[in-house]
Every structure is written in C-alpha cells, then in structure tokens.
Design a protein around this motif. Structure first.
Motif, PDB file in Angstrom:
ATOM      1  N   GLY A   1       9.698  -5.062 -45.906  1.00 58.57           N
ATOM      2  CA  GLY A   1       9.889  -6.495 -45.698  1.00 58.57           C
ATOM      3  C   GLY A   1       9.892  -6.897 -44.240  1.00 58.57           C
ATOM      4  O   GLY A   1       9.017  -6.511 -43.463  1.00 58.57           O
ATOM      5  N   TYR A   2      10.923  -7.656 -43.828  1.00 53.76           N
ATOM      6  CA  TYR A   2      10.934  -8.231 -42.491  1.00 53.76           C
ATOM      7  C   TYR A   2      11.073  -7.195 -41.382  1.00 53.76           C
ATOM      8  O   TYR A   2      10.733  -7.454 -40.225  1.00 53.76           O
ATOM      9  CB  TYR A   2      12.037  -9.291 -42.354  1.00 53.76           C
ATOM     10  N   MET A   3      11.541  -5.977 -41.692  1.00 55.25           N
ATOM     11  CA  MET A   3      11.607  -4.941 -40.659  1.00 55.25           C
ATOM     12  C   MET A   3      10.212  -4.622 -40.135  1.00 55.25           C
ATOM     13  O   MET A   3      10.038  -4.276 -38.958  1.00 55.25           O
ATOM     14  CB  MET A   3      12.264  -3.676 -41.208  1.00 55.25           C
ATOM     15  N   ALA A   4       9.214  -4.750 -41.006  1.00 55.55           N
ATOM     16  CA  ALA A   4       7.833  -4.504 -40.578  1.00 55.55           C
ATOM     17  C   ALA A   4       7.412  -5.503 -39.505  1.00 55.55           C
ATOM     18  O   ALA A   4       6.663  -5.160 -38.581  1.00 55.55           O
ATOM     19  CB  ALA A   4       6.893  -4.583 -41.782  1.00 55.55           C
ATOM     20  N   CYS A   5       7.883  -6.749 -39.615  1.00 49.01           N
ATOM     21  CA  CYS A   5       7.544  -7.770 -38.611  1.00 49.01           C
ATOM     22  C   CYS A   5       8.035  -7.352 -37.229  1.00 49.01           C
ATOM     23  O   CYS A   5       7.318  -7.494 -36.224  1.00 49.01           O
ATOM     24  CB  CYS A   5       8.164  -9.111 -38.985  1.00 49.01           C
ATOM     25  N   ALA A   6       9.267  -6.850 -37.175  1.00 47.93           N
ATOM     26  CA  ALA A   6       9.849  -6.456 -35.894  1.00 47.93           C
ATOM     27  C   ALA A   6       9.083  -5.282 -35.280  1.00 47.93           C
ATOM     28  O   ALA A   6       8.698  -5.319 -34.104  1.00 47.93           O
ATOM     29  CB  ALA A   6      11.317  -6.094 -36.082  1.00 47.93           C
ATOM     30  N   TRP A   7       8.834  -4.236 -36.070  1.00 49.71           N
ATOM     31  CA  TRP A   7       8.142  -3.055 -35.547  1.00 49.71           C
ATOM     32  C   TRP A   7       6.682  -3.351 -35.238  1.00 49.71           C
ATOM     33  O   TRP A   7       6.107  -2.778 -34.298  1.00 49.71           O
ATOM     34  CB  TRP A   7       8.257  -1.887 -36.521  1.00 49.71           C
ATOM     35  N   ALA A   8       6.061  -4.232 -35.998  1.00 45.70           N
ATOM     36  CA  ALA A   8       4.671  -4.589 -35.736  1.00 45.70           C
ATOM     37  C   ALA A   8       4.545  -5.305 -34.391  1.00 45.70           C
ATOM     38  O   ALA A   8       3.611  -5.044 -33.622  1.00 45.70           O
ATOM     39  CB  ALA A   8       4.136  -5.473 -36.857  1.00 45.70           C
ATOM     40  N   GLY A   9       5.485  -6.224 -34.097  1.00 49.70           N
ATOM     41  CA  GLY A   9       5.470  -6.895 -32.802  1.00 49.70           C
ATOM     42  C   GLY A   9       5.666  -5.916 -31.660  1.00 49.70           C
ATOM     43  O   GLY A   9       4.996  -5.998 -30.624  1.00 49.70           O
ATOM     44  N   PHE A  10       6.576  -4.963 -31.851  1.00 42.75           N
ATOM     45  CA  PHE A  10       6.833  -3.929 -30.839  1.00 42.75           C
ATOM     46  C   PHE A  10       5.565  -3.125 -30.565  1.00 42.75           C
ATOM     47  O   PHE A  10       5.170  -2.916 -29.412  1.00 42.75           O
ATOM     48  CB  PHE A  10       7.957  -3.014 -31.340  1.00 42.75           C
ATOM     49  N   ALA A  11       4.905  -2.685 -31.637  1.00 43.11           N
ATOM     50  CA  ALA A  11       3.692  -1.878 -31.492  1.00 43.11           C
ATOM     51  C   ALA A  11       2.549  -2.689 -30.882  1.00 43.11           C
ATOM     52  O   ALA A  11       1.787  -2.187 -30.041  1.00 43.11           O
ATOM     53  CB  ALA A  11       3.268  -1.328 -32.860  1.00 43.11           C
ATOM     54  N   GLY A  12       2.422  -3.954 -31.292  1.00 40.53           N
ATOM     55  CA  GLY A  12       1.351  -4.798 -30.774  1.00 40.53           C
ATOM     56  C   GLY A  12       1.490  -5.077 -29.297  1.00 40.53           C
ATOM     57  O   GLY A  12       0.521  -4.932 -28.523  1.00 40.53           O
ATOM     58  N   TYR A  13       2.692  -5.472 -28.861  1.00 39.18           N
ATOM     59  CA  TYR A  13       2.909  -5.736 -27.441  1.00 39.18           C
ATOM     60  C   TYR A  13       2.785  -4.462 -26.619  1.00 39.18           C
ATOM     61  O   TYR A  13       2.293  -4.481 -25.484  1.00 39.18           O
ATOM     62  CB  TYR A  13       4.284  -6.362 -27.213  1.00 39.18           C
ATOM     63  N   GLY A  14       3.257  -3.345 -27.171  1.00 39.19           N
ATOM     64  CA  GLY A  14       3.140  -2.077 -26.463  1.00 39.19           C
ATOM     65  C   GLY A  14       1.690  -1.717 -26.199  1.00 39.19           C
ATOM     66  O   GLY A  14       1.327  -1.272 -25.099  1.00 39.19           O
ATOM     67  N   THR A  15       0.841  -1.927 -27.198  1.00 35.22           N
ATOM     68  CA  THR A  15      -0.587  -1.650 -27.039  1.00 35.22           C
ATOM     69  C   THR A  15      -1.207  -2.535 -25.963  1.00 35.22           C
ATOM     70  O   THR A  15      -1.931  -2.059 -25.071  1.00 35.22           O
ATOM     71  CB  THR A  15      -1.328  -1.883 -28.376  1.00 35.22           C
ATOM     72  N   THR A  16      -0.916  -3.827 -26.014  1.00 37.68           N
ATOM     73  CA  THR A  16      -1.458  -4.768 -25.029  1.00 37.68           C
ATOM     74  C   THR A  16      -0.979  -4.426 -23.624  1.00 37.68           C
ATOM     75  O   THR A  16      -1.760  -4.475 -22.656  1.00 37.68           O
ATOM     76  CB  THR A  16      -1.040  -6.209 -25.388  1.00 37.68           C
TER      77      THR A  16
END
Length: 483
Positions: A391-406
């Motif tokens: 659920g919403y935990m995926a939103c938090a980790w996805a943002g972390f991974a996305g910003y980290g990549t950028t």
C-alpha cells in the motif's frame, strides 16, 4: 561572499514567510483530520490536490526558470518584454485549460470517479489556472528582489485561508447543528483566497507595457520544453503514488490509505519547505552571478550548508515525532513510519535542485529531463510492483528510490560537463553523524519511555548543532566579531 550573504538574507525572508505560512497551513491538517468523518474524505482532498500539483507544472511549463535565464541574458531595457511575453504565454495556456475543463466537466468528473462532486474539479481548475499565472508575477517579484512583498502576499493567503477554514469547520458547526461538515468548503475557500491574491497582484499585471515578441517566445520555448519534461517527471516523483493509490487499489481502500499517507507526509514536509525557501532565494542569485569568477565556490558552499541544515531539520522532526504525531487524529498515525523515508527523499530532491543549475546555466536543460525521466521510471516500477502488497509504504520508498536515481545521475554527469568542487568529505561527515544519531533515536525509541526518549533525543539534536557550530567555526566568528 556578498552573494552568499545575500543568499542567506533572502533565504531568511523567504524562509520565514514559508515557515510561518506552512506552520499556519499545518493547522489545516489537524483541522481536517479531526473534523472530517473518515480518512477516505481526507483522501479525496489529497487526491485532487495531487492532481492539481501535476497540472500546475504543466501550465507553467518551466517558465519560472526560463524567465530568470532570459532576464539575465537581455539588456535592462528589454526585461519588460521578457516578463510580458512569459506572462502572456502562461496566461493563454491557463485560460485554454480552464475553458476545456468547464466544457467537459461532466465527462472529466465521471472519469475521475467524482460524478456527484464535479464542481470540486471545476473549482480546482480555476485555482490552478490562477496559480500558474501568479507564478510568473511572483517570479517577477523575486527578480526585482522584493522578498517583503512576496512574503506578505504569501502570508496573507495563508492567514485568510486558515481563518476561513476555522470558520467553516469549527465555528459554524458549533453555531449551527445542521451545518454540513464536508470537504467542499476546503475547495471553495482555496478558490476565494487564490482569487484575492490575483487581485492584490494588480500592480504586477498593469505596471508593464505588454509586448509579445515572437522571436523571443520561440527562444524561450526552446529553452523551456526540456524543463517541462523535467518538471512533469519531478512532480510525478512527488505525487504519482498519491494519484495511483485510489486507482491501483480498490477505490475506497485506496482513498483511505491515501488519506493516511497524505496526513503523515505533512509532518515530513519541513524538507520541502526548506528546499522551496532556498530555491526562491538561490535561483535569482545563481543566474545573476553565473559570470562571476568565484561562482562555483558559491555553489559548493551553498550545497554544503543546504545539506547541513536539512540534516539538522531531519533530526529535529524525528526527535519530537512523539509530539508532532498529535497533529493528526489517531486513525492516521499508523502511517508515521513513512516520515523518515519521505524526509530523506526530500533532502535528495533539494540536492537535485542545487545540482540542476549546471545544465541550466549552459542551456542544456535536456539533461534535466533525462535525469527526471529515469527517476520517474524507477518510481513507477517500485509503485507498480509493491503498491498492491504494501500500500502506501510503496509510495514512500518509490519516492526515495526515484529521487536517489535522479540525484546520482545529475551529480555524475554534472561533474563531467561542468565540474564543481563540492566538499564531499565534509558533507559525508555530517551525513554519517546524522545517520548515527538517527539510529540511536530509533534504538532509544524501542527501549525507553516517552520522557526518556524526548530527553535523549534532545541531547542528540543539541550535540549535532554543537558539532556544526564548532566545525564551521561559527562560534569563533561570533567571538571575533564581538571583539
């Protein structure tokens, strides 16, 4: 150094207005979470605002940054032409958008899952169109170095919004038992406040002679379209998860989880606040000092201090999360575990903002689009894989991974095309210390009571601040100044 002092001064003014404004805006979080009937109701509010954030990026299409770039490329006599050309381009796009939404309102509302609340969407369309046009006027204030007027208007909006929300959600229900407590008041109040600010910006609308330069417009569009791609990818990193939750999960369950997630994210938004305040002050100075021989020294120092202060803010929020949790109703507090993840992601987003100037200054904004698209792909993959499971935990980790990549891509390519000698050793020192103190706070939280946690966490925060003061020689500087 004069530019660095100017950066701190303007950041303080913009930051103070943002801090006060965001603090008052925080009052809306307990107001809504304690008065609205369910997490799902707050989820509706969060859903439409997430979509509005995406639409705002599209309607402004990177024109704020483009405005600053061209203001510093043309002669002083042509600055009005740059301003009015940008204003008219954004204005036309915004008006076309509003007209389209109104014409197809029934169809859009049905597609969104809000057939009974179509005017929620209509009101938000009117708000976001005005916000887009106001963005250029506020950029003009920043260019003119008028932080006080900028801050006053931003604060007036918040004070007016808070006052009307208190009236609608607290006073009126007590005065009239038949008063309907519903999320519609939030949308109506936002429209009223936004329209008021548009009226207060009248001087910025009328003080210039309007000129639309086709050649200039083409140059600005050529510069800005990669920024649009960058902006869309960047905002998707922030709101894609919120938009996806009610659509990947069962609609009702998705809105409930979105309500929980969004309420807890508000606690973590101190990072977005700092990043925004820093950007408001930093952007005009960066473009204005791009030809100075010591400009790269300024960028390196600004990066270091940005990371230091955001790490300090991170530890402060974690240290007092036991107190901050009362901002939201008990139903929402199961989501507090996302706070450190979202805050870390916001720090990386701020670093990306600081790193982004290398390609903006050499007119290679396409790189920003590439980086953001890569981060966005990572975000969508993480959300699609894990959202149905966690659920919403995926939103938090996805943002972390996305910003980290950028962040990683922007740094590596930046050092190749426009190298800046960032003090990586000093930055790493603060990151390691903050990480150790965070781990200690988590350990203490599991093995002590509330009083013990708050006491030890306070000591750790003070220790981190003492390290900053000592290592950056602020104390010595203060003593020298006194003598």
């Amino acid at each position: 150094m004069a530019n660095l002092k100017g950066l701190f001064k303007d950041t303080a003014i913009y930051g103070l207005s943002s801090i006060i404004g965001r603090f008052l805006n925080y009052l809306m979080v307990p107001l809504y979470t304690y008065t609205l009937h369910s997490c799902s109701d707050y989820g509706i509010y969060a859903d439409l605002y997430a979509q509005t954030a995406l639409v705002l990026v599209i309607l402004t299409f990177g024109m704020e940054t483009t405005f600053f770039r061209f203001m510093n490329k043309v002669d002083k006599s042509e600055t009005d032409k740059v301003y009015t050309t940008a204003l008219m381009m954004v204005g036309v796009v915004a008006l076309v958008f509003v007209a389209g939404v109104i014409i197809f309102l029934n169809q859009i509302a049905a597609l969104e899952g809000y057939p009974q609340h179509k005017w929620y969407i209509g009101m938000m369309a009117l708000v976001v169109a005005q916000d887009a046009i106001q963005a250029i006027a506020f950029a003009y204030l920043r260019y003119q170095h008028k932080p006080y007027k900028f801050a006053a208007l931003k604060l007036f909006f918040i004070v007016m919004s808070v006052s009307l929300n208190v009236l609608a959600y607290l006073i009126m229900p007590r005065e009239n038992p038949d008063w309907e407590i519903t999320v519609k008041w939030a949308f109506m109040i936002n429209l009223a406040c936004t329209t008021t600010i548009s009226l207060l910006l009248t001087q910025e609308w009328i003080e210039c002679k309007y000129t639309f330069d086709k050649k200039l417009a083409k140059q600005m569009l050529a510069y800005t379209w990669p920024l649009l791609v960058l902006g869309i990818a960047g905002i998707l990193n922030q709101v894609a998860g919120q938009i996806m939750l009610p659509r990947v999960l069962d609609q009702q369950e998705g809105r409930t989880q979105l309500g929980i997630y969004e309420a807890c994210v508000k606690i973590a938004m101190i990072m977005a606040l700092i990043t925004q305040a820093f950007r408001y002050a930093y952007e005009p100075i960066v473009f204005g000092s791009s030809k100075d021989k010591d400009s790269k020294v300024l960028y390196a120092k600004a990066m270091k201090f940005f990371i230091i202060f955001t790490l300090a803010a991170f530890l402060c929020v974690i240290a007092y999360l036991d107190i901050l949790q009362f901002i939201i109703r008990k139903d929402y507090r199961e989501g507090l575990k996302i706070v450190p993840i979202v805050m870390a992601a916001e720090i990386m987003m701020g670093i990306v903002v600081n790193l982004s100037f290398w390609y903006k200054l050499i007119d290679k904004t396409i790189y920003g689009a590439y980086f953001s698209i890569a981060g966005c792909i990572v975000l969508f993959v993480v959300n699609f894989i894990f959202m149905p499971r966690i659920g919403y935990m995926a939103c938090a980790w996805a943002g972390f991974a996305g910003y980290g990549t950028t962040m990683v891509l922007s740094y590596l390519l930046g050092q190749k095309h426009n190298p800046i000698d960032y003090p990586l050793g000093q930055i790493a020192f603060y990151v390691v210390i903050a990480g150790m103190f965070f781990a200690l706070m988590m350990f203490v939280g599991q093995h002590t009571g509330l009083a013990g946690r708050l006491g030890i966490n306070t000591l750790l925060v003070l220790a981190f601040l003492a390290i900053i003061l000592k290592k950056e020689k602020f104390i010595d500087a203060i003593r020298t100044r006194k003598n």
